[in-house]
Write an enzyme that holds these catalytic residues in place. Structure first.
Site, PDB file in Angstrom:
ATOM      1  N   LYS A 175       3.530 -14.699  -1.727  1.00 57.60           N
ATOM      2  CA  LYS A 175       3.495 -14.941  -3.173  1.00 57.60           C
ATOM      3  C   LYS A 175       4.944 -15.052  -3.646  1.00 57.60           C
ATOM      4  CE  LYS A 175       1.387 -15.332  -7.194  1.00 57.60           C
ATOM      5  NZ  LYS A 175       0.742 -16.612  -7.556  1.00 57.60           N
ATOM      6  N   ASP A 229      -5.938  -7.021   3.368  1.00 54.27           N
ATOM      7  CA  ASP A 229      -7.136  -6.221   3.099  1.00 54.27           C
ATOM      8  C   ASP A 229      -8.079  -6.969   2.163  1.00 54.27           C
ATOM      9  OD1 ASP A 229      -8.871  -4.093   3.117  1.00 54.27           O
ATOM     10  OD2 ASP A 229      -7.654  -2.820   1.815  1.00 54.27           O
ATOM     11  N   ASP A 282      -3.143 -16.276  -3.990  1.00 53.45           N
ATOM     12  CA  ASP A 282      -4.189 -16.604  -4.958  1.00 53.45           C
ATOM     13  C   ASP A 282      -4.788 -17.977  -4.684  1.00 53.45           C
ATOM     14  OD1 ASP A 282      -1.664 -17.577  -5.587  1.00 53.45           O
ATOM     15  OD2 ASP A 282      -1.905 -17.363  -7.753  1.00 53.45           O
ATOM     16  N   ASP A 285     -11.804  -8.808   3.257  1.00 48.86           N
ATOM     17  CA  ASP A 285     -13.076  -8.481   2.604  1.00 48.86           C
ATOM     18  C   ASP A 285     -13.728  -9.744   2.041  1.00 48.86           C
ATOM     19  OD1 ASP A 285     -12.824  -5.838   3.213  1.00 48.86           O
ATOM     20  OD2 ASP A 285     -12.812  -5.114   1.145  1.00 48.86           O
ATOM     21  N   TYR A 339       0.845  -1.190   0.000  1.00 48.83           N
ATOM     22  CA  TYR A 339       0.000   0.000   0.000  1.00 48.83           C
ATOM     23  C   TYR A 339       0.882   1.242   0.000  1.00 48.83           C
ATOM     24  CZ  TYR A 339      -4.671  -2.022   0.292  1.00 48.83           C
ATOM     25  OH  TYR A 339      -5.851  -2.654  -0.015  1.00 48.83           O
TER      26      TYR A 339
END
Length: 393
Positions: free
Chosen positions: A195, A252, A228, A256, A142
């Protein structure tokens, strides 16, 4: 404004910022619920410190994040923040760090704890989900908050945009300690998200730092997954996960996802904390389309406030705060299970009907349900039945 009823002269001081949109409905509702829950257990009164933030603050103070608000927050141990709608702010505020982001950065609220638990009677994609996403809150991918000065996102030419991801061992290790400590209090299962097949150095550092911290928690069973793959697995078998630790952006997105899989983002709570301060903030946005219509689901902020009380309990050595948190969670569960729910959960209850707290002095059925709806804030848990777990336990 101070709330005093003779219960306890040493009131808690908690900040309150409605923010934007439905925040002006769900923050006052949350204040009423917290006051009623604390009264039900004979806990301390709350001295609510109301502070300006958001679109209204622009009109009055010339900025959505007044310096006076930040200064006052620096004097407080905890506060409740409503959602903000920075996309609706006029320039230049629209492109600046959001009020919530600025608060998290200013006070180094590095740990974002986001539970996802399916409430009784709620239709959900993953009806047995009961997990917590532990999100690193200060750096990662971010770019609007990972620099000391300015933004890590920039355009050297009109046709090229770049973003800098920041990962430090110290930040990775401290969020890992939060996650492993939580896992040890829960089911002793933890999943490290990364990742490394593509981002080998950045998310590799995050993974390795978590591994190193994990050596101090030998009783916690650790697994690792690419972000993923984990997203797909959460949809298929979300009930198998317990504590998930992730960098900022991954956390984040995953939180969600888990909030919606467990029923609705309207029921997804969170707190943001450092070692010394904490902020309760629902995971959802300001929902401007229903703002002012008395239709918003206040559940996420109710449960966020319960987490805040539970965070405060050991720091004040006051188990009544934890008991009040348990009352709020139990009240939400029993209310929703009885069929009283807002539209996003398939019900017809308004914000005010869902919220209406029980009144001191009521007895019998009236003490459990006021006006045949509303939260059972004074309802005592049935012996032999455990109260719902919080995101901190």
């Amino acid at each position: 404004m101070s709330q005093t009823d003779g219960r306890n002269a040493s009131a808690l001081r908690i900040g309150a910022m409605p923010g934007d949109g439905i925040g002006h409905e769900i923050v006052p509702a949350t204040i009423r619920v917290v006051d009623a829950a604390l009264a039900a257990v004979g806990g301390p009164a709350v001295d609510w410190v109301h502070l300006p933030l958001g679109l209204g603050a622009i009109d009055e103070h010339g900025t959505p994040m007044p310096d006076s608000t930040l200064s006052k927050l620096g004097e407080l141990e905890s506060w409740i923040l409503g959602p903000h709608d920075s996309a609706s702010y006029p320039d230049p505020f629209r492109s600046q760090l959001t009020p919530g982001g600025r608060i998290r950065k200013n006070f180094d609220l590095f740990a974002n704890i986001r539970p996802a638990r399916t409430l009784p009677g709620v239709r959900a994609v993953s009806p047995r989900m009961d997990l917590v996403v532990v999100r690193e809150n200060t750096e990662g991918f971010y770019a609007d908050r990972n620099m000391f000065v300015g933004s890590g996102e920039f355009m050297p030419t009109p046709d090229v945009a770049l973003a800098v991801g920041v990962f430090t061992r110290a930040a990775c290790e401290r969020i890992a300690r939060e996650a492993f400590s939580l896992a040890e209090r829960r089911s002793r299962k933890l999943t490290i998200v990364h990742k490394t097949n593509v981002l080998s150095m950045t998310t590799g550092l995050f993974r390795d730092a978590c591994r190193a911290v994990g050596e101090q928690f030998p009783h916690v069973d650790v697994t690792e997954e690419h972000v993923d793959a984990l997203a797909a697995h959460l949809v298929r078998r979300g009930e198998e996960y317990d504590v998930i630790v992730a960098e900022n952006m991954f956390g984040d997105i995953l939180s969600d996802l888990t909030g919606e899989l467990s029923g609705s983002l309207g029921t997804a709570p969170s707190i943001n904390s450092s070692e010394t301060q904490a902020m309760a903030q629902a995971s959802h946005g300001s929902a401007p389309d229903i703002a002012g219509k008395n239709r918003a689901n206040p559940t996420a902020l109710f449960l966020s406030a319960a987490m805040l009380l539970e965070w405060l309990a050991p720091r004040h050595r006051d188990e009544r705060l934890a008991a009040a948190a348990g009352r709020i969670r139990h009240a939400v569960d029993t209310t929703v299970e009885s069929g009283v729910a807002t539209a996003d959960l398939g019900g017809q209850a308004s914000t005010s009907a869902f919220t209406e707290p029980s009144k001191p002095g009521c007895t019998g059925a009236d003490r459990s349900v006021v006006g045949q709806s509303g939260l059972r804030l004074l309802k005592i848990a049935v012996p032999g039945k455990s109260c719902p777990r919080s995101g901190l336990h």
